[in-house]
Scaffold this motif. Structure first.
Motif, PDB file in Angstrom:
ATOM      1  N   GLY A 334       1.497  -2.708  -0.656  1.00 49.56           N
ATOM      2  CA  GLY A 334       1.719  -2.094   0.645  1.00 49.56           C
ATOM      3  C   GLY A 334       2.493  -0.798   0.575  1.00 49.56           C
ATOM      4  N   GLY A 335       2.504  -0.152  -0.589  1.00 51.02           N
ATOM      5  CA  GLY A 335       3.175   1.125  -0.757  1.00 51.02           C
ATOM      6  C   GLY A 335       4.654   1.042  -1.052  1.00 51.02           C
ATOM      7  N   ARG A 336       5.219  -0.165  -1.160  1.00 49.22           N
ATOM      8  CA  ARG A 336       6.658  -0.313  -1.386  1.00 49.22           C
ATOM      9  C   ARG A 336       7.048   0.271  -2.747  1.00 49.22           C
ATOM     10  NH1 ARG A 336       5.311  -5.205   0.863  1.00 49.22           N
ATOM     11  NH2 ARG A 336       5.302  -6.220  -1.165  1.00 49.22           N
ATOM     12  N   VAL A 337       8.054   1.131  -2.752  1.00 49.58           N
ATOM     13  CA  VAL A 337       8.526   1.776  -3.978  1.00 49.58           C
ATOM     14  C   VAL A 337       9.728   0.996  -4.508  1.00 49.58           C
ATOM     15  CG1 VAL A 337       9.376   3.914  -5.003  1.00 49.58           C
ATOM     16  CG2 VAL A 337       7.760   4.011  -3.082  1.00 49.58           C
ATOM     17  N   VAL A 338       9.694   0.663  -5.796  1.00 48.07           N
ATOM     18  CA  VAL A 338      10.810  -0.067  -6.417  1.00 48.07           C
ATOM     19  C   VAL A 338      11.244   0.654  -7.685  1.00 48.07           C
ATOM     20  CG1 VAL A 338      10.021  -2.291  -5.510  1.00 48.07           C
ATOM     21  CG2 VAL A 338       9.315  -1.573  -7.806  1.00 48.07           C
ATOM     22  N   ASP A 339      12.468   0.405  -8.088  1.00 48.51           N
ATOM     23  CA  ASP A 339      12.965   0.917  -9.360  1.00 48.51           C
ATOM     24  C   ASP A 339      12.237   0.168 -10.477  1.00 48.51           C
ATOM     25  OD1 ASP A 339      14.427   1.338 -11.749  1.00 48.51           O
ATOM     26  OD2 ASP A 339      16.264   1.716 -10.627  1.00 48.51           O
ATOM     27  N   PRO A 340      11.475   0.860 -11.340  1.00 45.42           N
ATOM     28  CA  PRO A 340      10.686   0.157 -12.357  1.00 45.42           C
ATOM     29  C   PRO A 340      11.536  -0.575 -13.381  1.00 45.42           C
ATOM     30  CG  PRO A 340      10.667   2.529 -12.763  1.00 45.42           C
ATOM     31  CD  PRO A 340      11.322   2.324 -11.430  1.00 45.42           C
ATOM     32  N   ARG A 341      12.806  -0.199 -13.518  1.00 49.34           N
ATOM     33  CA  ARG A 341      13.671  -0.854 -14.510  1.00 49.34           C
ATOM     34  C   ARG A 341      14.242  -2.158 -13.995  1.00 49.34           C
ATOM     35  NH1 ARG A 341      17.714   3.986 -14.860  1.00 49.34           N
ATOM     36  NH2 ARG A 341      17.343   3.657 -12.643  1.00 49.34           N
ATOM     37  N   THR A 342      14.530  -2.228 -12.690  1.00 48.77           N
ATOM     38  CA  THR A 342      15.223  -3.391 -12.146  1.00 48.77           C
ATOM     39  C   THR A 342      14.410  -4.160 -11.112  1.00 48.77           C
ATOM     40  OG1 THR A 342      16.233  -2.110 -10.360  1.00 48.77           O
ATOM     41  CG2 THR A 342      17.413  -2.192 -12.470  1.00 48.77           C
ATOM     42  N   GLY A 343      13.362  -3.532 -10.566  1.00 49.62           N
ATOM     43  CA  GLY A 343      12.610  -4.156  -9.487  1.00 49.62           C
ATOM     44  C   GLY A 343      13.294  -4.058  -8.142  1.00 49.62           C
ATOM     45  N   GLU A 344      14.430  -3.355  -8.065  1.00 54.05           N
ATOM     46  CA  GLU A 344      15.191  -3.226  -6.820  1.00 54.05           C
ATOM     47  C   GLU A 344      14.487  -2.276  -5.852  1.00 54.05           C
ATOM     48  OE1 GLU A 344      18.140  -4.300  -5.577  1.00 54.05           O
ATOM     49  OE2 GLU A 344      18.810  -5.572  -7.232  1.00 54.05           O
ATOM     50  N   ARG A 345      14.525  -2.613  -4.550  1.00 49.82           N
ATOM     51  CA  ARG A 345      13.992  -1.718  -3.531  1.00 49.82           C
ATOM     52  C   ARG A 345      15.007  -0.660  -3.113  1.00 49.82           C
ATOM     53  NH1 ARG A 345      10.601  -2.410   1.393  1.00 49.82           N
ATOM     54  NH2 ARG A 345      10.266  -0.277   0.696  1.00 49.82           N
ATOM     55  N   ASP A 346      16.293  -0.949  -3.266  1.00 48.06           N
ATOM     56  CA  ASP A 346      17.318   0.031  -2.915  1.00 48.06           C
ATOM     57  C   ASP A 346      17.385   1.084  -4.020  1.00 48.06           C
ATOM     58  OD1 ASP A 346      17.899  -1.321  -0.600  1.00 48.06           O
ATOM     59  OD2 ASP A 346      19.540  -2.466  -1.485  1.00 48.06           O
ATOM     60  N   LEU A 347      17.003   2.320  -3.692  1.00 50.03           N
ATOM     61  CA  LEU A 347      16.936   3.399  -4.667  1.00 50.03           C
ATOM     62  C   LEU A 347      18.087   4.372  -4.441  1.00 50.03           C
ATOM     63  CD1 LEU A 347      13.116   4.117  -4.224  1.00 50.03           C
ATOM     64  CD2 LEU A 347      14.171   2.576  -5.889  1.00 50.03           C
ATOM     65  N   VAL A 348      18.707   4.816  -5.511  1.00 47.98           N
ATOM     66  CA  VAL A 348      19.764   5.820  -5.414  1.00 47.98           C
ATOM     67  C   VAL A 348      19.111   7.156  -5.066  1.00 47.98           C
ATOM     68  CG1 VAL A 348      21.603   7.033  -6.628  1.00 47.98           C
ATOM     69  CG2 VAL A 348      21.213   4.595  -7.061  1.00 47.98           C
ATOM     70  N   ARG A 349      19.454   7.673  -3.895  1.00 46.55           N
ATOM     71  CA  ARG A 349      18.780   8.874  -3.408  1.00 46.55           C
ATOM     72  C   ARG A 349      18.908  10.033  -4.387  1.00 46.55           C
ATOM     73  NH1 ARG A 349      20.038  13.437  -1.673  1.00 46.55           N
ATOM     74  NH2 ARG A 349      18.790  14.670  -0.210  1.00 46.55           N
ATOM     75  N   SER A 350      20.096  10.254  -4.940  1.00 46.46           N
ATOM     76  CA  SER A 350      20.327  11.405  -5.810  1.00 46.46           C
ATOM     77  C   SER A 350      19.582  11.294  -7.136  1.00 46.46           C
ATOM     78  CB  SER A 350      21.824  11.566  -6.079  1.00 46.46           C
ATOM     79  OG  SER A 350      22.342  10.399  -6.716  1.00 46.46           O
ATOM     80  N   ALA A 351      19.099  10.090  -7.487  1.00 46.41           N
ATOM     81  CA  ALA A 351      18.377   9.905  -8.747  1.00 46.41           C
ATOM     82  C   ALA A 351      16.883  10.184  -8.602  1.00 46.41           C
ATOM     83  CB  ALA A 351      18.585   8.481  -9.267  1.00 46.41           C
ATOM     84  N   LEU A 352      16.416  10.362  -7.363  1.00 47.66           N
ATOM     85  CA  LEU A 352      14.998  10.629  -7.136  1.00 47.66           C
ATOM     86  C   LEU A 352      14.657  12.065  -7.502  1.00 47.66           C
ATOM     87  CD1 LEU A 352      14.623   8.869  -3.665  1.00 47.66           C
ATOM     88  CD2 LEU A 352      13.799   8.018  -5.872  1.00 47.66           C
ATOM     89  N   ASP A 353      13.376  12.292  -7.826  1.00 43.06           N
ATOM     90  CA  ASP A 353      12.911  13.646  -8.127  1.00 43.06           C
ATOM     91  C   ASP A 353      13.167  14.557  -6.921  1.00 43.06           C
ATOM     92  OD1 ASP A 353      11.022  15.224 -10.151  1.00 43.06           O
ATOM     93  OD2 ASP A 353      10.402  15.750  -8.106  1.00 43.06           O
ATOM     94  N   PRO A 354      13.495  15.827  -7.148  1.00 41.51           N
ATOM     95  CA  PRO A 354      13.751  16.740  -6.026  1.00 41.51           C
ATOM     96  C   PRO A 354      12.612  16.814  -5.019  1.00 41.51           C
ATOM     97  CG  PRO A 354      14.501  17.722  -8.072  1.00 41.51           C
ATOM     98  CD  PRO A 354      13.796  16.458  -8.440  1.00 41.51           C
ATOM     99  N   THR A 355      11.361  16.634  -5.471  1.00 46.93           N
ATOM    100  CA  THR A 355      10.242  16.669  -4.519  1.00 46.93           C
ATOM    101  C   THR A 355      10.349  15.529  -3.518  1.00 46.93           C
ATOM    102  OG1 THR A 355       8.855  15.400  -6.068  1.00 46.93           O
ATOM    103  CG2 THR A 355       8.686  17.804  -6.155  1.00 46.93           C
ATOM    104  N   TRP A 356      10.846  14.369  -3.966  1.00 45.48           N
ATOM    105  CA  TRP A 356      11.050  13.242  -3.066  1.00 45.48           C
ATOM    106  C   TRP A 356      12.228  13.525  -2.130  1.00 45.48           C
ATOM    107  CZ3 TRP A 356       8.883   8.025  -3.649  1.00 45.48           C
ATOM    108  CH2 TRP A 356       7.884   7.949  -4.627  1.00 45.48           C
TER     109      TRP A 356
END
Length: 457
Positions: A334-356
């Motif tokens: 359903g398009g849900r984005v997760v951290d591939p290392r941990t499976g967590e849905r809560d993503l650290v905003r500052s760690a995302l690519d600048p385009t995101w």
């Protein structure tokens, strides 16, 4: 030397391995659990995996922790055998064994390398290891049955969290939850044709004998995972390959150089060296299709139409992601984005690519972005529409804001305590003897061997 120790020695730094290999050839029985033996090399092998994963130096206490884990496994398997409701079929054992051996062959460089290291054929290895795997699966099944019975109440969560002083609690950065629908730009026909022409010229050079596939792969292949190895990828399951690649690999005659063919990664030529069931050993060369000049207009128009449909007709975002997203890792979810290392849905905003980050900055919670360019986790260029599902500002960890996370930590702690007590009780009804190094270290560190009624001799 025990097979686990032999294989782990290949990937553990020499300084850490030395203390375990000085007398590894002279194996010994270090424990007997019921009628099952534990060898010193088995403990050494498990300990080496600890050292590799945790980056810790060798210590006798760690050796005893590894021994404890093996004793636990034997005790669980013994109780599972007594429980007539637990069955592990031959098919399940064989499948697990196949998967593990395939992983090991990839790590050491293929079937031939594995057989040479151990001095046995793959068939002989399977015969030797099958009962070990059956025991592991019996123990895991019995353990999981107990784990599923352990739950935690809200009052227990609050009591667990209250143990920590408020000033010791960490501060979490800005967190976001995201869903997106992804489409890839289509490279121009000219770019596709150029990639096919390069691959064809390389193939012609190999077929004519002017060069080898290995040499051409080192010079021209754009697959970072195999180019330096001459395009070689050891034993791999067909199911782990993209369908377009697997279709060619499953039918091409052994040793033949394929015609150029296209996958989502680019244009390939392929030679299968060996095929055993659904496992292949192969060499390939990848020529990527230049998408830098791809026209984004069709993709942007497609995503705009999807976004308009969601907003106009109040269609579920997840449903539209499953129908229209081209990203295999998120579309079916359903398009849900997760951290591939941990499976967590809560993503650290500052760690995302600048385009995101640029896209997220335009959104309020619940809003869907306009189509925008993105660099995905696999490095591919794509376009997407993003829904901001949640925004959690930087804050000190607390029950109100982080209950789900705290609940999981509290539950894990409870499970660890309950399982340890349960395992100690199970050990009371299984005869356990320690010998050699195990007996010596248990006498030196009695608190490290968790056997309430241990008989030592």
């Amino acid at each position: 030397m025990h097979w686990m120790l032999l294989l782990l020695l290949l990937c553990v730094p020499a300084a850490q391995a030395q203390s375990l290999t000085n007398d590894a050839v002279l194996d010994e029985i270090v424990a007997v659990v019921g009628d099952k033996l534990i060898l010193r090399s088995e403990v050494d092998g498990l300990l080496l995996s600890f050292l590799q994963q945790q980056q810790q130096p060798y210590s006798d206490e760690l050796w005893l922790e590894a021994l404890n884990q093996l004793i636990d496994q034997k005790v669980l398997a013994e109780h599972a055998r007594r429980d007539t409701t637990i069955q592990v079929s031959d098919d399940r054992v064989n499948q697990a064994l196949e998967e593990r051996l395939n992983q090991l062959m990839q790590q050491v460089g293929g079937q031939a390398r594995l057989e040479a290291l151990y001095g046995k054929t793959l068939t002989q290895l399977k015969a030797e290891l099958r009962e070990d795997f059956r025991e592991q699966m019996l123990a895991e099944t019995f353990r999981n049955r107990k784990l599923q019975q352990i739950h935690i109440t809200p009052s227990e969560v609050r009591a667990w969290f209250a143990q920590f002083p408020a000033d010791s609690l960490p501060t979490l950065p800005d967190l976001v939850r995201l869903s997106h629908i992804v489409r890839y730009p289509r490279p121009s026909e000219a770019a596709r044709q150029e990639a096919f022409e390069i691959a064809t010229a390389i193939r012609d050079s190999i077929i004519s004998g002017r060069s080898s596939l290995e040499a051409m792969a080192r010079r021209f292949s754009e697959d970072p995972g195999s180019a330096s190895a001459g395009g070689h990828i050891p034993d791999t399951r067909l199911g782990d390959l993209v369908p377009e690649f697997a279709a060619v690999a499953s039918r091409i005659p052994i040793g033949e150089i394929s015609q150029p063919f296209e996958t989502p990664f680019g244009v390939h030529i392929l030679r299968v060296n060996r095929r055993q069931g659904d496992v292949i050993d192969f060499h390939h060369i990848l020529i990527r299709i230049d998408d830098s000049q791809a026209d984004p207009a069709p993709v942007l128009a497609y995503l705009k139409a999807v976004r308009d449909s969601i907003l106009t007709y109040n269609l579920p975002f997840g449903l539209m992601a499953r129908r229209h997203s081209e990203e295999a890792s998120t579309g079916p979810q359903g398009g849900r984005v997760v951290d591939p290392r941990t499976g967590e849905r809560d993503l650290v905003r500052s760690a995302l690519d600048p385009t995101w980050q640029r896209t997220i900055d335009t959104l309020q919670v619940g809003e869907i972005s306009h189509p925008a360019e993105a660099v995905l986790l696999d490095g591919r260029r794509a376009y997407h529409i993003v829904r901001l599902d949640a925004f959690i500002p930087a804050h000190r960890v607390g029950l109100e804001t982080d209950y789900a996370r705290i609940e999981q930590l509290a539950l894990q702690d409870k499970r660890n305590r309950v399982m340890r007590q349960w395992l100690n009780e199970l050990r009371r009804s299984v005869v356990i003897w320690l010998h050699g190094k195990a007996k010596t270290l248990a006498e030196r560190y009695p608190h490290k061997i968790l056997i309430p009624t241990l008989a030592q001799r």
